[in-house]
Scaffold this motif. Structure first.
Motif, PDB file in Angstrom:
ATOM      1  N   SER A  17      29.971  52.747  37.073  1.00  0.00           N
ATOM      2  CA  SER A  17      29.308  51.641  36.383  1.00  0.00           C
ATOM      3  C   SER A  17      29.713  50.301  36.973  1.00  0.00           C
ATOM      4  O   SER A  17      30.709  50.187  37.701  1.00  0.00           O
ATOM      5  CB  SER A  17      29.670  51.661  34.893  1.00  0.00           C
ATOM      6  OG  SER A  17      29.397  52.920  34.324  1.00  0.00           O
ATOM      7  N   GLY A  18      28.964  49.267  36.610  1.00  0.00           N
ATOM      8  CA  GLY A  18      29.318  47.917  37.008  1.00  0.00           C
ATOM      9  C   GLY A  18      30.364  47.337  36.074  1.00  0.00           C
ATOM     10  O   GLY A  18      30.452  47.706  34.902  1.00  0.00           O
ATOM     11  N   PHE A  19      31.170  46.398  36.591  1.00  0.00           N
ATOM     12  CA  PHE A  19      32.171  45.738  35.754  1.00  0.00           C
ATOM     13  C   PHE A  19      32.539  44.393  36.362  1.00  0.00           C
ATOM     14  O   PHE A  19      32.483  44.192  37.578  1.00  0.00           O
ATOM     15  CB  PHE A  19      33.426  46.603  35.597  1.00  0.00           C
ATOM     16  CG  PHE A  19      33.954  47.170  36.888  1.00  0.00           C
ATOM     17  CD1 PHE A  19      34.788  46.424  37.715  1.00  0.00           C
ATOM     18  CD2 PHE A  19      33.622  48.448  37.273  1.00  0.00           C
ATOM     19  CE1 PHE A  19      35.271  46.945  38.906  1.00  0.00           C
ATOM     20  CE2 PHE A  19      34.098  48.984  38.470  1.00  0.00           C
ATOM     21  CZ  PHE A  19      34.922  48.230  39.282  1.00  0.00           C
ATOM     22  N   LEU A  20      32.878  43.457  35.487  1.00  0.00           N
ATOM     23  CA  LEU A  20      33.500  42.192  35.854  1.00  0.00           C
ATOM     24  C   LEU A  20      34.808  42.120  35.092  1.00  0.00           C
ATOM     25  O   LEU A  20      34.834  42.363  33.876  1.00  0.00           O
ATOM     26  CB  LEU A  20      32.595  41.006  35.493  1.00  0.00           C
ATOM     27  CG  LEU A  20      31.287  40.896  36.278  1.00  0.00           C
ATOM     28  CD1 LEU A  20      30.418  39.778  35.700  1.00  0.00           C
ATOM     29  CD2 LEU A  20      31.555  40.648  37.763  1.00  0.00           C
ATOM     30  N   MET A  21      35.908  41.758  35.767  1.00  0.00           N
ATOM     31  CA  MET A  21      37.238  41.863  35.186  1.00  0.00           C
ATOM     32  C   MET A  21      37.889  40.497  35.003  1.00  0.00           C
ATOM     33  O   MET A  21      37.979  39.727  35.959  1.00  0.00           O
ATOM     34  CB  MET A  21      38.127  42.718  36.085  1.00  0.00           C
ATOM     35  CG  MET A  21      37.699  44.162  36.200  1.00  0.00           C
ATOM     36  SD  MET A  21      38.742  45.089  37.362  1.00  0.00           S
ATOM     37  CE  MET A  21      37.960  44.658  38.920  1.00  0.00           C
ATOM     38  N   GLY A  22      38.333  40.242  33.787  1.00  0.00           N
ATOM     39  CA  GLY A  22      39.158  39.069  33.528  1.00  0.00           C
ATOM     40  C   GLY A  22      40.612  39.427  33.759  1.00  0.00           C
ATOM     41  O   GLY A  22      41.386  39.606  32.823  1.00  0.00           O
ATOM     42  N   SER A  23      41.007  39.560  35.003  1.00  0.00           N
ATOM     43  CA  SER A  23      42.340  40.034  35.363  1.00  0.00           C
ATOM     44  C   SER A  23      42.747  39.400  36.687  1.00  0.00           C
ATOM     45  O   SER A  23      41.895  38.971  37.463  1.00  0.00           O
ATOM     46  CB  SER A  23      42.331  41.564  35.492  1.00  0.00           C
ATOM     47  OG  SER A  23      43.531  42.039  36.054  1.00  0.00           O
ATOM     48  N   ASN A  24      44.042  39.358  36.929  1.00  0.00           N
ATOM     49  CA  ASN A  24      44.550  38.844  38.194  1.00  0.00           C
ATOM     50  C   ASN A  24      45.229  39.962  38.980  1.00  0.00           C
ATOM     51  O   ASN A  24      46.192  39.735  39.701  1.00  0.00           O
ATOM     52  CB  ASN A  24      45.542  37.695  37.960  1.00  0.00           C
ATOM     53  CG  ASN A  24      45.869  36.946  39.238  1.00  0.00           C
ATOM     54  OD1 ASN A  24      45.068  36.873  40.148  1.00  0.00           O
ATOM     55  ND2 ASN A  24      47.065  36.400  39.310  1.00  0.00           N
ATOM     56  N   TRP A  25      44.740  41.181  38.813  1.00  0.00           N
ATOM     57  CA  TRP A  25      45.335  42.312  39.517  1.00  0.00           C
ATOM     58  C   TRP A  25      45.231  42.064  41.020  1.00  0.00           C
ATOM     59  O   TRP A  25      44.156  41.718  41.528  1.00  0.00           O
ATOM     60  CB  TRP A  25      44.613  43.595  39.125  1.00  0.00           C
ATOM     61  CG  TRP A  25      45.293  44.828  39.609  1.00  0.00           C
ATOM     62  CD1 TRP A  25      46.439  45.375  39.105  1.00  0.00           C
ATOM     63  CD2 TRP A  25      44.888  45.656  40.693  1.00  0.00           C
ATOM     64  NE1 TRP A  25      46.770  46.502  39.818  1.00  0.00           N
ATOM     65  CE2 TRP A  25      45.839  46.701  40.808  1.00  0.00           C
ATOM     66  CE3 TRP A  25      43.824  45.617  41.590  1.00  0.00           C
ATOM     67  CZ2 TRP A  25      45.745  47.700  41.762  1.00  0.00           C
ATOM     68  CZ3 TRP A  25      43.726  46.611  42.552  1.00  0.00           C
ATOM     69  CH2 TRP A  25      44.679  47.642  42.629  1.00  0.00           C
ATOM     70  N   SER A  26      46.322  42.281  41.712  1.00  0.00           N
ATOM     71  CA  SER A  26      46.399  41.855  43.123  1.00  0.00           C
ATOM     72  C   SER A  26      45.771  42.900  44.041  1.00  0.00           C
ATOM     73  O   SER A  26      46.459  43.600  44.782  1.00  0.00           O
ATOM     74  CB  SER A  26      47.851  41.584  43.521  1.00  0.00           C
ATOM     75  OG  SER A  26      48.671  42.697  43.215  1.00  0.00           O
ATOM     76  N   TYR A  27      44.445  42.976  44.008  1.00  0.00           N
ATOM     77  CA  TYR A  27      43.738  43.943  44.845  1.00  0.00           C
ATOM     78  C   TYR A  27      43.995  43.699  46.335  1.00  0.00           C
ATOM     79  O   TYR A  27      43.996  44.625  47.138  1.00  0.00           O
ATOM     80  CB  TYR A  27      42.237  43.882  44.567  1.00  0.00           C
ATOM     81  CG  TYR A  27      41.596  42.545  44.846  1.00  0.00           C
ATOM     82  CD1 TYR A  27      41.146  42.213  46.119  1.00  0.00           C
ATOM     83  CD2 TYR A  27      41.463  41.600  43.842  1.00  0.00           C
ATOM     84  CE1 TYR A  27      40.585  40.984  46.387  1.00  0.00           C
ATOM     85  CE2 TYR A  27      40.899  40.369  44.088  1.00  0.00           C
ATOM     86  CZ  TYR A  27      40.461  40.062  45.369  1.00  0.00           C
ATOM     87  OH  TYR A  27      39.908  38.833  45.631  1.00  0.00           O
ATOM     88  N   GLU A  28      44.236  42.447  46.709  1.00  0.00           N
ATOM     89  CA  GLU A  28      44.486  42.150  48.121  1.00  0.00           C
ATOM     90  C   GLU A  28      45.725  42.886  48.623  1.00  0.00           C
ATOM     91  O   GLU A  28      45.759  43.391  49.745  1.00  0.00           O
ATOM     92  CB  GLU A  28      44.672  40.646  48.341  1.00  0.00           C
ATOM     93  CG  GLU A  28      43.544  39.773  47.813  1.00  0.00           C
ATOM     94  CD  GLU A  28      43.876  39.204  46.441  1.00  0.00           C
ATOM     95  OE1 GLU A  28      44.552  39.912  45.649  1.00  0.00           O
ATOM     96  OE2 GLU A  28      43.477  38.075  46.161  1.00  0.00           O
ATOM     97  N   THR A  29      46.753  42.941  47.777  1.00  0.00           N
ATOM     98  CA  THR A  29      48.000  43.597  48.148  1.00  0.00           C
ATOM     99  C   THR A  29      47.825  45.103  48.253  1.00  0.00           C
ATOM    100  O   THR A  29      48.298  45.744  49.195  1.00  0.00           O
ATOM    101  CB  THR A  29      49.103  43.276  47.121  1.00  0.00           C
ATOM    102  OG1 THR A  29      49.290  41.862  47.068  1.00  0.00           O
ATOM    103  CG2 THR A  29      50.410  43.956  47.481  1.00  0.00           C
TER     104      THR A  29
END
Length: 398
Positions: free
Chosen positions: A317-329
């Motif tokens: 599914s689609g999602f937009l997240m109000g989070s600062n999870w460090s996906y770059e790392t």
């Protein structure tokens, strides 16, 4: 040998029953016999029977069940008697039900799904054995099966109205602790609205310097640890509620189906674009992932993915997240379009992009989910549990 999942059927929306079922299904897909044991009158009989056949380890959620059997005069727990490793997986900050985070039997080990929660626990909780950290794997199963319909976002979030919370604090007698809570709330709200993403727990801890802590201890007549946990508990919902209200305000002319309690002030606006609906038990709401636009998720913390986002990932599914999870790392790649903060227009810009091409948005979300699963696999999680179980057995028998 088998795995036992200890299940508690209480809590708002009964989340653990659904989580337990998903975990059992995931473990059994890996060929690991798994049993769910409810905390009820027949629990001990079932545990003794399973133990006679061999238990590798027991998993419990949020520490519920860690202290079973212990009393004020005798700290011996059920797990001490059975001599079975009990691995507690926490999704909540340690300020919530701290007794469940304090359990220190030699047969108990704490694991956190959020790195900062593990650090907080290891810093401020007097335990002999440090907690570990492993993000929640994507083990959820809902069964949308690629069927998406309806041009709207789903926003599933209970609300504790921020105006009401601050109003209650302002109405209290003038005390140092009340002034501190209001100042800290202002700092947390300002940080989010300015588009900054410092954890609200870090904000609170930074404000509790030595001088402030002494004043708080004097006002509350309590220990430093009790004061710190009390302050974090009081402030914890400020962030998620500010984010929740921001979603509804920023998307005032965007089609939203809002599921949850506490939205009365917003319902009175009679916005024709927003529909407010009740929320059922956790296991009965797979429908929330089946719209064309997907969900908007206001994660309760900055540095982790919310379980609802993980469920959306399992459904494609689609999602937009109000989070600062460090996906770059962890993942690399540019997934900034999937994350939002309180910067003016940031969420609206992302929502418009989704509405222009829901299929492209879902494709990006599936790409994110694939990378996440590669990094935090179910296999890796089970190996982590097995290693912890071996460690617990070794240290408990010394």
């Amino acid at each position: 040998m088998s795995i036992v999942i200890l299940n508690w059927q209480g809590g708002e929306n009964d989340p653990f029953t659904y989580f337990s079922a998903c975990m059992k299904h995931a473990f059994e897909r890996m060929g690991r016999p798994t049993h769910i044991v409810n905390i009820d009158d027949s629990m001990m009989e079932k545990l003794i029977d399973l133990d006679s056949k061999g238990i590798d380890f027991v998993i419990c959620w949020q520490g519920v069940g860690m202290q079973l059997g212990a009393t004020d005069t005798d700290p011996t727990t059920v797990w001490d008697q059975l001599q079975v490793p009990v691995l507690c997986y926490h999704g909540d900050h340690p300020c919530h039900m701290p007794i469940n985070h304090k359990a220190s039997s030699p047969w108990a080990q704490h694991i956190y799904g959020t790195g900062s929660f593990a650090r907080f626990a290891n810093t401020y909780l007097p335990r002999k054995h440090s907690a570990t950290y492993f993000p929640t794997p994507n083990w959820f199963t809902d069964g949308v099966k690629g069927q998406f319909d309806g041009d709207f976002f789903v926003f599933p979030k209970n609300l504790d109205d921020v105006d009401e919370t601050l109003g209650l604090w302002r109405a209290q007698p003038d005390r140092f602790v009340t002034r501190f809570l209001l100042e800290a709330a202002d700092a947390i709200i300002g940080e989010f609205r300015n588009g900054n993403r410092t954890s609200h727990h870090d904000i609170a801890d930074r404000m509790m310097n030595e001088e402030v802590m002494a004043a708080l201890r004097a006002d509350l007549n309590s220990s430093e640890m009790s004061v710190r946990f009390h302050i974090h508990t009081q402030l914890d919902k400020i962030h998620r509620n500010v984010v929740s209200e921001h979603v509804v305000n920023d998307l005032k002319d965007v089609p939203l189906k809002i599921y949850g309690r506490g939205w009365e002030r917003f319902q009175r606006r009679e916005n024709p674009h927003h529909e407010f609906l009740p929320f059922d038990a956790m296991s009965d709401n797979a429908f929330q992932f089946a719209s064309q636009y997907g969900i908007i998720d206001a994660a309760p913390i900055h540095d982790a993915l919310h379980d609802r986002t993980l469920r959306a990932m399992s459904n494609g599914s689609g999602f937009l997240m109000g989070s600062n999870w460090s996906y770059e790392t962890f993942l690399g790649g540019d997934y900034a379009e999937l994350f939002f903060d309180g910067a003016p227009g940031a969420l609206r810009e992302r929502a418009e992009r989704v509405m222009q091409s829901p299929e492209a948005h879902r494709a990006q979300c599936r790409d994110f989910a694939r990378h996440y699963q590669q990094q935090f696999s179910l296999f890796g999680f089970v190996k982590h549990l097995e290693q912890l179980s071996d460690m617990v057995r070794a240290r408990a028998r010394v």
